[in-house]
Design a protein around this motif. Structure first.
Motif, mmCIF file in Angstrom:
data_model
loop_
_atom_site.group_PDB
_atom_site.id
_atom_site.type_symbol
_atom_site.label_atom_id
_atom_site.label_comp_id
_atom_site.label_asym_id
_atom_site.label_seq_id
_atom_site.Cartn_x
_atom_site.Cartn_y
_atom_site.Cartn_z
ATOM 1 N N VAL A 1 0.924 -1.316 0.142
ATOM 2 C CA VAL A 1 -0.386 0.086 0.125
ATOM 3 C C VAL A 1 0.467 1.575 0.442
ATOM 4 C CG1 VAL A 1 -2.391 -1.448 1.053
ATOM 5 C CG2 VAL A 1 -0.593 0.214 1.889
ATOM 6 N N ASP A 2 0.456 2.013 -0.688
ATOM 7 C CA ASP A 2 1.082 3.707 -0.514
ATOM 8 C C ASP A 2 0.804 4.187 0.581
ATOM 9 O OD1 ASP A 2 2.310 3.641 -2.940
ATOM 10 O OD2 ASP A 2 0.079 4.088 -3.747
ATOM 11 N N GLY A 3 1.407 5.673 1.525
ATOM 12 C CA GLY A 3 1.640 5.898 2.330
ATOM 13 C C GLY A 3 1.791 5.527 3.523
ATOM 14 N N VAL A 4 2.950 5.027 3.852
ATOM 15 C CA VAL A 4 3.644 4.028 4.653
ATOM 16 C C VAL A 4 4.521 5.366 4.967
ATOM 17 C CG1 VAL A 4 5.258 2.340 5.338
ATOM 18 C CG2 VAL A 4 2.616 1.742 3.907
ATOM 19 N N ARG A 5 4.510 5.912 6.417
ATOM 20 C CA ARG A 5 5.577 6.750 7.139
ATOM 21 C C ARG A 5 6.740 5.984 7.573
ATOM 22 N NH1 ARG A 5 4.392 11.557 3.516
ATOM 23 N NH2 ARG A 5 2.571 11.586 3.830
ATOM 24 N N LEU A 6 8.264 5.842 7.891
ATOM 25 C CA LEU A 6 8.492 5.902 8.890
ATOM 26 C C LEU A 6 8.095 5.266 10.082
ATOM 27 C CD1 LEU A 6 12.220 8.094 8.086
ATOM 28 C CD2 LEU A 6 11.394 5.171 6.860
ATOM 29 N N SER A 7 7.342 6.369 10.592
ATOM 30 C CA SER A 7 6.892 6.284 12.175
ATOM 31 C C SER A 7 6.007 5.596 11.934
ATOM 32 C CB SER A 7 5.555 7.553 12.116
ATOM 33 O OG SER A 7 4.932 7.770 11.197
#
Length: 498
Positions: A343-349
């Motif tokens: 999925v897109d939108g995966v953040r480092l956090s």
């Protein structure tokens, strides 16, 4: 193209012969391409599909191997090689129940074939063991940390022991050098010091987040290595070429330290010892082979049991669950073993908040971090391994943009030169096990980044003499397990010509 004309059939056979020659030369990617061309001309020949499945197995592309072998079986339900290849791929994936069915069919078709009999027995044994362990696990509702039960201080070191010793609680460079020299000469480390190293490494790793930020001052450099896979003498060669780990010469080893090679224990103890000596000199990331299921199949569990003990098997499994999943260098370079996400939108956090203290799940962010691979086409596709996914250049660029990063560095795949730059220069694969499995003929590589530019400087290197690397161990126990995983994957083809 229907593949039925005489010209197509003849050309397909010519391509198959070329593919067979590529296979014999260990040029498995080339073989896959040639078998594919033959299939385009004549897709009704089960041999082509089964042969391509075998080439996929050699490249550890087990998902693709299952698909091709299944197609061979659909074309010819009595074709034993189709079942054999699919069973081998399932076995390599740890899907013992599915493998068992295929090897039973092979045995039914070829009742007098000794290799089919051997594979069936091997699979039955593995399946029974897994079921037994699952039954025990289901009844054990109060599992305790094995690390908490070990007191290495109480273990006596015999007077005649002449190997490396840790004086007190501090792991020194002198100790690590002596230990590596002992390993080089195929001598053992006393289990008291092995426990001390692994337990101290566990404490350090456990305290880290799932995503570790690495900050380097200007003028300093940093080295990233890929898979080592138990090739201890090649690890020594990396240190010979690039210097020993230190605070001034730090390393990140990007997963898959163990399995396949005969000296996985020596590799992991060396890396853990450097971590204990100077935490900022050695960073370690989890790979898909730092897991119980992989270690059962590909040799590390048997090696540890042979060289040390069952307790160490449990301890390493516990410590592997403490390894971080990813690193970011100076807020610009994202380093992960496998790859990116479904999925897109995966953040480092999101990565930092993953609860990693477990065996890898079969889906989700943690699974994808450990198992995914890049693909040349845009978008996302199914994994050639049967686990994780394949992701394109657009996925890489979006992830970097969304997280204000410049580059993805990953490992997980053997490459002819030890590295490959793809996705318009935004993704680098680095692999540090040259002549992988004693047969691939590839080079190894590592990447040196210098601050502040963080421009990747890639160094390729060849394998050291393999007769030293693959020799058997002693320690009072015959080292029968070192190559067990390798043999389990498919090793010999069934009799008859391709």
């Amino acid at each position: 193209m229907d593949g039925t004309s005489t010209a197509n059939v003849e050309h397909a056979e010519e391509l198959k012969l070329l593919a067979n020659e590529s296979f014999k030369a260990n040029k498995f990617s080339q073989a896959i391409d040639l078998y594919g061309q033959a299939i385009e001309l004549n897709g009704h020949n089960a041999v082509y599909w089964a042969n391509r499945a075998f080439a996929h197995i050699k490249l550890e592309e087990y998902g693709s191997a299952v698909q091709d072998a299944t197609k061979a079986i659909e074309i010819d339900p009595n074709y034993s090689k189709g079942y054999y290849r699919r069973g081998a791929a399932y076995l390599a994936m740890g899907k013992f129940k599915e493998a068992l069915k295929d090897f039973q069919q092979v045995k039914k078709n070829c009742p007098n074939d000794p290799d089919a009999t051997r594979k069936l027995r091997e699979c039955e044994k593995a399946y029974q063991k897994i079921r037994f362990e699952e039954a025990i696990s289901a009844n054990d509702t109060q599992r305790h940390s094995v690390a908490d039960s070990i007191d290495y201080h109480s273990i006596e070191v015999e007077p005649h022991y002449a190997g490396a010793r840790i004086e007190g609680e501090v792991v020194t460079l002198e100790f690590v050098k002596k230990m590596m020299d002992d390993f080089k000469n195929q001598k053992c480390l006393h289990k008291r010091y092995a426990y001390q190293i692994v337990l101290h490494a566990r404490d350090m790793l456990h305290s880290l987040p799932s995503l570790v930020d690495i900050s380097l001052p200007d003028g300093h450099h940093f080295t990233v290595c890929g898979d080592v896979h138990g090739q201890f003498y090649d690890l020594l060669n990396i240190f010979e070429l690039n210097g020993l780990p230190s605070e001034e010469n730090p390393y990140l080893f990007n997963g898959d330290f163990v399995d396949r090679g005969s000296f996985s224990l020596e590799v992991i103890l060396t890396l853990f010892a450097f971590k204990c000596m100077a935490p900022s000199a050695m960073y370690l990331a989890r790979g898909n082979h730092e897991s119980k299921s992989m270690n059962k199949i590909y040799g590390f569990e048997g090696e540890v049991r042979s060289k040390l003990s069952e307790t160490f098997v449990e301890l390493f499994a516990e410590v592997f669950c403490c390894l971080p999943l990813a690193h970011v260098i100076n807020e610009k370079v994202f380093v992960v073993h496998g790859g990116l996400f479904s999925v897109d939108g995966v953040r480092l956090s999101d990565i930092k908040s993953i609860d990693r203290f477990c065996e890898p799940p079969e889906e989700g962010l943690m699974c994808e971090i450990l198992w995914s691979d890049p693909q040349p086409q845009a978008g996302r596709g199914p994994s050639k391994r049967g686990v994780g996914l394949s992701f394109g250049e657009d996925v890489t660029k979006r992830f970097l943009q969304e997280n204000n990063l410049d580059l993805v560095v990953r490992s997980h795949e053997v490459k002819d030169e030890g590295y490959e730059i793809t996705h318009d220069g935004k993704l680098i694969t680095v692999f540090s096990a040259p002549n992988y499995c004693d047969q691939m003929g590839n080079k190894g590589a590592f990447i040196r980044f210098k601050c502040p530019e963080l421009k990747p400087g890639i160094v390729s290197f060849s394998a050291v003499l393999r007769q030293v690397q693959s020799s058997p161990r002693r320690c009072g126990v015959a080292h029968a397990h070192a190559h067990a995983g390798r043999a389990a994957v498919a090793a010999r083809p069934m009799p008859s010509r391709r």
